[in-house]
Design a protein around this motif. Sequence first.
Motif, short mmCIF file in Angstrom:
data_model
loop_
_atom_site.label_atom_id
_atom_site.label_comp_id
_atom_site.label_asym_id
_atom_site.label_seq_id
_atom_site.Cartn_x
_atom_site.Cartn_y
_atom_site.Cartn_z
N ASP A 181 2.58 5.75 -3.93
CA ASP A 181 1.69 6.92 -3.94
C ASP A 181 1.52 7.56 -5.32
O ASP A 181 0.63 8.38 -5.50
CB ASP A 181 2.12 7.96 -2.91
CG ASP A 181 3.54 8.43 -3.08
OD1 ASP A 181 4.29 7.86 -3.89
OD2 ASP A 181 3.92 9.39 -2.38
N PRO A 227 -3.04 6.74 -7.27
CA PRO A 227 -3.72 5.46 -6.99
C PRO A 227 -5.24 5.63 -6.96
O PRO A 227 -5.76 6.69 -6.64
CB PRO A 227 -3.18 5.06 -5.61
CG PRO A 227 -2.67 6.31 -5.00
CD PRO A 227 -2.26 7.21 -6.13
N SER A 258 0.83 -1.21 0.00
CA SER A 258 0.00 0.00 0.00
C SER A 258 0.86 1.26 0.00
O SER A 258 0.34 2.37 0.12
CB SER A 258 -0.90 0.00 1.24
OG SER A 258 -0.11 -0.01 2.41
N SER A 295 -1.84 -0.62 -3.19
CA SER A 295 -1.89 0.43 -4.21
C SER A 295 -2.34 -0.11 -5.55
O SER A 295 -1.85 -1.14 -6.01
CB SER A 295 -0.51 1.08 -4.35
OG SER A 295 -0.11 1.66 -3.13
#
Length: 175
Positions: A79, A90, A76, A98
Amino acid sequence: MKKIGFILLGIICILFNSRWALTSQAAAGTPPSLEDGEYAIEVTMTGGSGKASIQSPALLTVTDGTAYISITWSSSNYDYMIVDGEKYLPTNEEGMNSVFEIPILALDEPVSVIADTTAMGAPHEIDYTLTFYSDSIGSKSQLPQEAAKRVVAVAMVIIVGGGILNYFVNKRRRC
């Protein structure tokens, strides 16, 4: 009782047979025409530290003749991505791995992308190479999410079938 067992076995065979047919079509190297719609496509990634990975097959969406792929990272912490000089943010929900919707620039040849990760404390842009394989384009049902939906559907059929069978068995015992 035997009839319901055969019906459930038949449903399971039909589901597995349709999966086999889709896989063999992709393996035969005859990709379907890419009309607007959703497909699955195999994608490989090289570069980076080797700790991150992406989901494959991935969702390929064709809209107005333009192909986009949904890249799902194993983390995750990504960005943004830069593809062909354009920055993509994202599309995932907070706390999820992500996910980026990026255009497919080429099939069957490496495409350079940059992904920014915050996993190492400070943000770092990392170079990756993605390759999308045209001979693997197939039905959206090849995606892991779609397979999970089929498993749930089969489980529901078995549960409902078992409940119906149980009802008739208990009814017969009472008589």
